[in-house]
Design a protein around this motif. Structure first.
Motif, PDB file in Angstrom:
ATOM      1  N   ALA A   1       0.844  -1.213   0.000  1.00 19.61           N
ATOM      2  CA  ALA A   1       0.000   0.000   0.000  1.00 19.61           C
ATOM      3  C   ALA A   1       0.873   1.255   0.000  1.00 19.61           C
ATOM      4  O   ALA A   1       0.581   2.232  -0.702  1.00 19.61           O
ATOM      5  N   LEU A   2       1.947   1.221   0.770  1.00 13.68           N
ATOM      6  CA  LEU A   2       2.881   2.360   0.797  1.00 13.68           C
ATOM      7  C   LEU A   2       3.469   2.608  -0.598  1.00 13.68           C
ATOM      8  O   LEU A   2       3.552   3.743  -1.062  1.00 13.68           O
ATOM      9  N   LEU A   3       3.883   1.541  -1.243  1.00 17.71           N
ATOM     10  CA  LEU A   3       4.461   1.673  -2.589  1.00 17.71           C
ATOM     11  C   LEU A   3       3.449   2.294  -3.552  1.00 17.71           C
ATOM     12  O   LEU A   3       3.773   3.200  -4.320  1.00 17.71           O
ATOM     13  N   LEU A   4       2.208   1.804  -3.489  1.00 21.92           N
ATOM     14  CA  LEU A   4       1.180   2.298  -4.411  1.00 21.92           C
ATOM     15  C   LEU A   4       0.903   3.787  -4.210  1.00 21.92           C
ATOM     16  O   LEU A   4       0.527   4.481  -5.151  1.00 21.92           O
ATOM     17  N   ALA A   5       1.113   4.273  -2.994  1.00 19.81           N
ATOM     18  CA  ALA A   5       0.784   5.671  -2.661  1.00 19.81           C
ATOM     19  C   ALA A   5       1.889   6.656  -3.052  1.00 19.81           C
ATOM     20  O   ALA A   5       1.765   7.849  -2.788  1.00 19.81           O
ATOM     21  N   HIS A   6       2.976   6.166  -3.636  1.00 26.38           N
ATOM     22  CA  HIS A   6       4.093   7.041  -3.991  1.00 26.38           C
ATOM     23  C   HIS A   6       4.493   6.859  -5.457  1.00 26.38           C
ATOM     24  O   HIS A   6       4.247   5.810  -6.053  1.00 26.38           O
ATOM     25  N   ASP A   7       5.134   7.923  -6.000  1.00 22.69           N
ATOM     26  CA  ASP A   7       5.535   7.893  -7.416  1.00 22.69           C
ATOM     27  C   ASP A   7       6.999   7.504  -7.589  1.00 22.69           C
ATOM     28  O   ASP A   7       7.404   6.971  -8.616  1.00 22.69           O
ATOM     29  N   ARG A   8       7.794   7.861  -6.579  1.00 21.61           N
ATOM     30  CA  ARG A   8       9.246   7.612  -6.671  1.00 21.61           C
ATOM     31  C   ARG A   8       9.668   6.834  -5.431  1.00 21.61           C
ATOM     32  O   ARG A   8       9.313   7.216  -4.314  1.00 21.61           O
ATOM     33  N   ILE A   9      10.410   5.757  -5.638  1.00 18.92           N
ATOM     34  CA  ILE A   9      10.833   4.898  -4.538  1.00 18.92           C
ATOM     35  C   ILE A   9      12.356   5.006  -4.403  1.00 18.92           C
ATOM     36  O   ILE A   9      13.086   4.844  -5.387  1.00 18.92           O
ATOM     37  N   VAL A  10      12.829   5.270  -3.191  1.00 14.68           N
ATOM     38  CA  VAL A  10      14.274   5.370  -2.946  1.00 14.68           C
ATOM     39  C   VAL A  10      14.657   4.317  -1.912  1.00 14.68           C
ATOM     40  O   VAL A  10      14.028   4.231  -0.850  1.00 14.68           O
ATOM     41  N   PHE A  11      15.655   3.515  -2.213  1.00 12.87           N
ATOM     42  CA  PHE A  11      16.262   2.629  -1.219  1.00 12.87           C
ATOM     43  C   PHE A  11      17.495   3.344  -0.661  1.00 12.87           C
ATOM     44  O   PHE A  11      18.436   3.633  -1.416  1.00 12.87           O
ATOM     45  N   GLN A  12      17.502   3.622   0.627  1.00 12.82           N
ATOM     46  CA  GLN A  12      18.657   4.273   1.270  1.00 12.82           C
ATOM     47  C   GLN A  12      19.301   3.305   2.253  1.00 12.82           C
ATOM     48  O   GLN A  12      18.663   2.794   3.164  1.00 12.82           O
ATOM     49  N   PHE A  13      20.604   3.047   2.066  1.00 16.43           N
ATOM     50  CA  PHE A  13      21.261   2.088   2.968  1.00 16.43           C
ATOM     51  C   PHE A  13      22.788   2.221   2.926  1.00 16.43           C
ATOM     52  O   PHE A  13      23.355   2.728   1.956  1.00 16.43           O
ATOM     53  N   PRO A  14      23.451   1.729   3.985  1.00 16.66           N
ATOM     54  CA  PRO A  14      24.909   1.599   3.951  1.00 16.66           C
ATOM     55  C   PRO A  14      25.253   0.324   3.189  1.00 16.66           C
ATOM     56  O   PRO A  14      24.543  -0.683   3.317  1.00 16.66           O
ATOM     57  N   PHE A  15      26.309   0.373   2.395  1.00 15.85           N
ATOM     58  CA  PHE A  15      26.729  -0.800   1.614  1.00 15.85           C
ATOM     59  C   PHE A  15      27.287  -1.851   2.563  1.00 15.85           C
ATOM     60  O   PHE A  15      28.229  -1.573   3.334  1.00 15.85           O
ATOM     61  N   TYR A  16      26.677  -3.015   2.569  1.00 14.30           N
ATOM     62  CA  TYR A  16      27.123  -4.140   3.401  1.00 14.30           C
ATOM     63  C   TYR A  16      27.447  -5.304   2.474  1.00 14.30           C
ATOM     64  O   TYR A  16      26.560  -5.804   1.776  1.00 14.30           O
ATOM     65  N   TRP A  17      28.663  -5.730   2.498  1.00 10.50           N
ATOM     66  CA  TRP A  17      29.084  -6.844   1.639  1.00 10.50           C
ATOM     67  C   TRP A  17      28.590  -6.668   0.200  1.00 10.50           C
ATOM     68  O   TRP A  17      27.958  -7.544  -0.367  1.00 10.50           O
ATOM     69  N   TYR A  18      28.889  -5.475  -0.329  1.00  9.55           N
ATOM     70  CA  TYR A  18      28.606  -5.170  -1.734  1.00  9.55           C
ATOM     71  C   TYR A  18      27.116  -5.228  -2.065  1.00  9.55           C
ATOM     72  O   TYR A  18      26.745  -5.422  -3.223  1.00  9.55           O
ATOM     73  N   SER A  19      26.291  -5.061  -1.048  1.00  9.67           N
ATOM     74  CA  SER A  19      24.851  -5.083  -1.279  1.00  9.67           C
ATOM     75  C   SER A  19      24.169  -4.308  -0.148  1.00  9.67           C
ATOM     76  O   SER A  19      24.808  -3.489   0.507  1.00  9.67           O
TER      77      SER A  19
END
Ligand SMILES: Cc1cc2nc3c(=O)[nH]c(=O)nc-3n(C[C@H](O)[C@H](O)[C@H](O)COP(=O)(O)O)c2cc1C
Length: 173
Positions: free
Chosen positions: A53-71
């Motif tokens: 539902a959260l995804l459907l309610a937005h137009d742009r999706i950002v994944f924010q994270f520290p790089f852990y083991w190249y992922s």
């Protein structure tokens, strides 16, 4: 203006420098939702319907994270495995994310020059983030240029603050 969903995946934001600063600045300035995965799911049991539902309610999706083991940290992988389901995000009838925009915001311990052929980590960030690019492609989202801050343990407090300002500018573009 685009409604943006920032999905923050940091297992310990209390001790974070960069991702914490990013999260705070984004919360203040971006229209949409900043969603902290580890805080929302301390037991790591993800509410799939709520996430979809959260995804459907937005137009742009950002994944924010520290790089852990190249992922990414593992909860974000679990989130993808469960939330981006067959018949919803891909496969027959799986068109719910079609036309949305997708972006990565990543901090790395290693410096930029390490992430190239011949460098300490050998591969570029564009190469190492291919699973996210492929996910974006399969789910019909447009993959935007990533925001990547590298060598983060050497950043001064001023540089961390500046990085947050730059990230906000890119997310709002
Ligand atoms: C489990 C773990 C794995 C990591 N793997 C990488 C890595 O593959 N490449 C890298 O450049 N840094 C790696 N790092 C360093 C983190 O990316 C770095 O500490 C983080 O980006 C700092 O952001 P923060 O201040 O928000 O915590 C790793 C750190 C941890 C704890």
């Amino acid at each position: 203006m685009k409604k943006t969903l920032i999905i923050v995946a940091h297992p310990n934001l209390e001790t974070s420098v960069v991702n914490k600063a990013w999260r705070e600045q984004l919360s203040k300035e971006v229209e949409g939702t900043v969603h902290d995965l580890y805080a929302s799911y301390p037991d790591e049991v993800i509410d799939v319907e709520k996430e979809q539902a959260l995804l459907l309610a937005h137009d742009r999706i950002v994944f924010q994270f520290p790089f852990y083991w190249y992922s990414s940290p593992s909860l974000l992988k679990k989130w993808q495995d469960e939330v981006l389901s067959f018949g919803w995000a891909y496969g027959p009838g799986g068109t719910k994310l079609n036309g949305k925009e997708f972006m990565l915001a990543i901090s790395t311990g290693g410096p930029a020059e390490a992430y190239q052929a011949g460098g300490h980590n050998r591969y570029s960030m564009s190469e190492l983030t291919r699973p996210f690019q492929a996910m974006s492609n399969l789910t019909g989202m447009q993959f935007l240029p990533s925001f990547i801050e590298q060598g983060v343990r050497f950043l001064s407090p001023e540089q961390v603050a500046e990085s947050a300002v730059q990230l906000v500018a890119q997310v709002k573009k």
